[in-house]
Design a protein around this motif. Structure first.
Motif, short mmCIF file in Angstrom:
data_model
loop_
_atom_site.label_atom_id
_atom_site.label_comp_id
_atom_site.label_asym_id
_atom_site.label_seq_id
_atom_site.Cartn_x
_atom_site.Cartn_y
_atom_site.Cartn_z
N ARG A 116 0.81 -1.27 0.11
CA ARG A 116 -0.06 -0.10 0.01
C ARG A 116 1.05 1.27 -0.05
N ARG A 120 1.02 3.89 -2.98
CA ARG A 120 0.75 5.38 -2.77
C ARG A 120 1.65 6.31 -2.83
N GLN A 155 -7.47 -4.16 -1.82
CA GLN A 155 -6.42 -2.98 -1.74
C GLN A 155 -6.13 -2.49 -3.11
N LEU A 158 -9.10 -0.49 -4.49
CA LEU A 158 -9.17 0.74 -3.96
C LEU A 158 -8.23 1.76 -4.56
N LEU A 159 -6.85 1.22 -4.61
CA LEU A 159 -5.89 2.05 -4.98
C LEU A 159 -5.94 2.15 -6.19
#
Lengths: 493, 125
Positions: A116, A120, A155, A158-159
């Protein structure tokens, strides 16, 4: 080429691997997580890095996260031999980062958190995780492994980061992991006789209509190239034939037997024993078209352009001039360790580029030899013939009958013969210590054809179809001719 | 230093709930979570979030009913609510909701929506 034939509504991310996007129905589904599974040596690391470099070259940010002990400098050294490797992208648009410390320090949740952060921080849109089998092996339980896969998948969504997990476990182990992710691609590298056959299969792909079944791939200087199984992509379109003027073969007598030549956009199976004149007839077909200003494509496995021109000149055909002028092109390939699908896609690419009115394929028999599974031949041939027709070509396909004489007439590719519009048989027979060539039209769809078996005479002045062959009473088609007794002959004791 | 803004995440899907909680914490928000509407109402007895992110379709008390129940309570101050759904369209929701997120949403959409309504802390606002 095969691109753009299969479409999907969901946003896609190009893989940069020739042919793979076609198999995937348009590319990786953006923001989804897929597993690429295959034993060591199947090309997973090359595939993952090829995708990463392609994504980086296209302006995206990609990360290859490794869970393997292999140092990155060694991996990069191995990749330098591929054309997709661009040193300018390394450490910039393509980063290689180890996830091993995150795994050792934080377990599966540590990997999730590390991924993550990496995604990001770098605004990464493609993440490749190499060595996922380590996670599978270290997971305390099957439940933990499934939860890891689910969390990673959620994840990634979402990312908005498309994630590819490379695992060394084979497809048989996939129920442990594959059920939780959006897609599974299996790679295999199996022995087929003396050579190795690389194959790829999409076992699952949520949200996309992919090409099912097995597709061959190769690893060359440019990395992986997938050759989608021909009949899975093309062959379903078959345009209406133009009932207009038939195309001359350059052999007037044969055109007459066919009821006026070959119908435009038709497919013709030209069967014959070795030396019966198949290649010469095909060259005549191309030369006659070129004489009328039509483009031609000769697709062969044996003689190259200069030899073909010389062979044609031997019977008075000026094929060499048309080749030199670019009206007739020759696509030659040795029939050795060739992927039939790779060959077919090269052929179709040549047809799309040259747009020939006439195609002569010499010979289908060579294609049958390189197709690993004999049961594929009929569907492969049908798909190819239909696609050539759809691309506007009238096609003559030679097929060898490898027995000079038999009790019955052996038809090569019998199932595919049904899809052909016309069937021509060239045959040599032995009769009274002489070998003679004969021609017969077995089938001519939408035309009234001549049922006679006629002599097919090849000379320096050209090819001539003579009168019906009356010197034998039976057995001409099978090569076992029986002499016709003169009227009034007396049977022996 | 000011206290972090608090977000209450209400979703029955544990993976998404946990992920949103972790991401919001990494962004500097204080986060609490509930798995359905009744649990959310109970939590509001002890927590005072600055923003609620709530799924519409949940077992037990769904998002719409929970929203109406929350609004009817006199003991609660007005709290902006962002409703989230893959199936329900915003026109079928109470028009007084602060915002709507269509699932699946990406991280930027989520963080932009939250930041538009509240900042992680007073100092950041």
């Amino acid at each position: 080429m095969a691109n753009d034939r299969v479409a999907s509504a969901l946003p896609r991310l190009a893989t940069g691997v020739p042919g793979l996007d076609v198999v995937l129905g348009g590319g990786l589904v953006a923001g989804r997580t897929i597993v690429v599974a295959g034993p060591p040596g199947t090309g997973k690391t090359t595939l993952g890095n090829q995708m990463a470099f392609a994504h980086g070259a296209a302006g995206g940010a990609s990360v290859v996260g490794t869970l393997i002990a292999e140092p990155h400098d060694l991996m990069l050294a191995d990749l330098r031999g591929f054309s997709f490797f661009d040193p300018a992208l390394v450490g910039n648009r393509v980063q290689h980062l180890s996830l091993l410390a995150a795994l050792e320090g934080g377990g599966l949740d540590g990997v999730i958190a590390a991924v993550r952060q990496i995604v990001r921080d770098g605004d990464v849109s493609l993440l490749i995780v190499d060595g996922t089998s380590v996670v599978e092996d270290l997971a305390p339980s099957a439940f933990d492994l499934q939860r890891f896969a689910q969390r990673l998948q959620a994840q990634a969504a979402l990312l908005g980061c498309t994630t590819v997990l490379l695992t060394g476990h084979g497809p048989e182990d996939l129920p442990r992991f594959g059920a939780q992710v959006d897609g599974v691609i299996a790679l295999v590298n199996e022995r087929s006789d003396a050579r190795r056959l690389r194959q790829l299969e999409v076992l699952k792909l949520r949200g996309a209509r992919h090409l099912s079944g097995v597709h061959e791939f190769e690893i060359g200087d440019d990395g992986l190239a997938v050759h989608p199984r021909l009949e899975a992509v093309v062959g379903n379109r078959r345009p209406q034939q133009d009932p207009g003027q038939g195309l001359g073969t350059g052999v007037v007598g044969l055109d007459g037997m066919l009821g006026g030549g070959l119908m435009p956009l038709s497919s013709t199976l030209l069967m014959g024993t070795p030396g019966a004149g198949k290649t010469l007839l095909g060259l005549s077909f191309l030369t006659e078209g070129a004489r009328r200003g039509e483009r031609g494509l000769m697709v062969g496995f044996h003689e190259m352009a200069p030899d073909l021109a010389s062979t044609a000149a031997g019977v008075g055909l000026d094929l060499g001039d048309h080749i030199a002028a670019g009206l007739v092109r020759v696509l030659w390939e040795a029939p050795l360790e060739v992927s039939p699908d790779a060959w077919a896609w090269r052929l179709l690419a040549a047809v799309e580029e040259h747009r020939p009115n006439r195609v002569f394929l010499d010979a289908l028999t060579d294609i049958q030899r390189i197709i690993a599974s004999p049961v594929r031949s009929p569907t492969f041939t049908t798909a190819l013939a239909n696609e050539l027709r759809a691309l506007g070509a009238t096609t003559l396909i030679a097929a060898e009958i490898d027995t000079l004489a038999d009790d019955r007439l052996p038809i090569p590719v019998p199932a595919a013969s049904a899809t052909m519009d016309n069937g021509i048989l060239l045959r040599q027979i032995e009769l009274r210590s002489e070998v003679r060539r004969l021609v017969s039209v077995l089938k001519a769809r939408q035309a009234e054809h001549d049922p006679a078996i006629r002599e097919f005479v090849i000379g320096s002045g050209g090819i001539v179809v003579a009168e019906p062959f009356a010197r034998a009473s039976s057995g001409l088609l099978t090569g076992r001719a029986a002499p016709q007794e003169p009227p009034g002959a007396v049977q022996g004791p | 230093m000011s206290a972090a803004k608090k977000v209450l995440v209400v979703d029955d899907e544990p993976l998404l709930r946990e992920l949103v909680v972790e991401v919001l914490r990494e962004e500097g928000y204080a986060v609490v979570a509930a798995s359905e509407g009744r649990a959310m109402l109970d939590l509001l007895a002890v927590e005072r979030p600055d923003l609620i992110l709530m799924d519409v379709m949940m077992p037990g008390l769904d998002g719409r009913a929970a929203y109406l129940a929350m609004r009817s309570r006199d003991d609660l101050p007005p709290i902006p609510v962002v409703m989230m759904s893959a199936a329900v369209t915003p026109d079928r929701l109470d028009p007084s909701i602060a915002a709507f997120l269509r699932k699946p949403f990406d991280l930027d959409q989520l963080l932009d929506t939250v930041a538009m309504l509240i900042a992680p802390s007073d100092s950041a606002s």
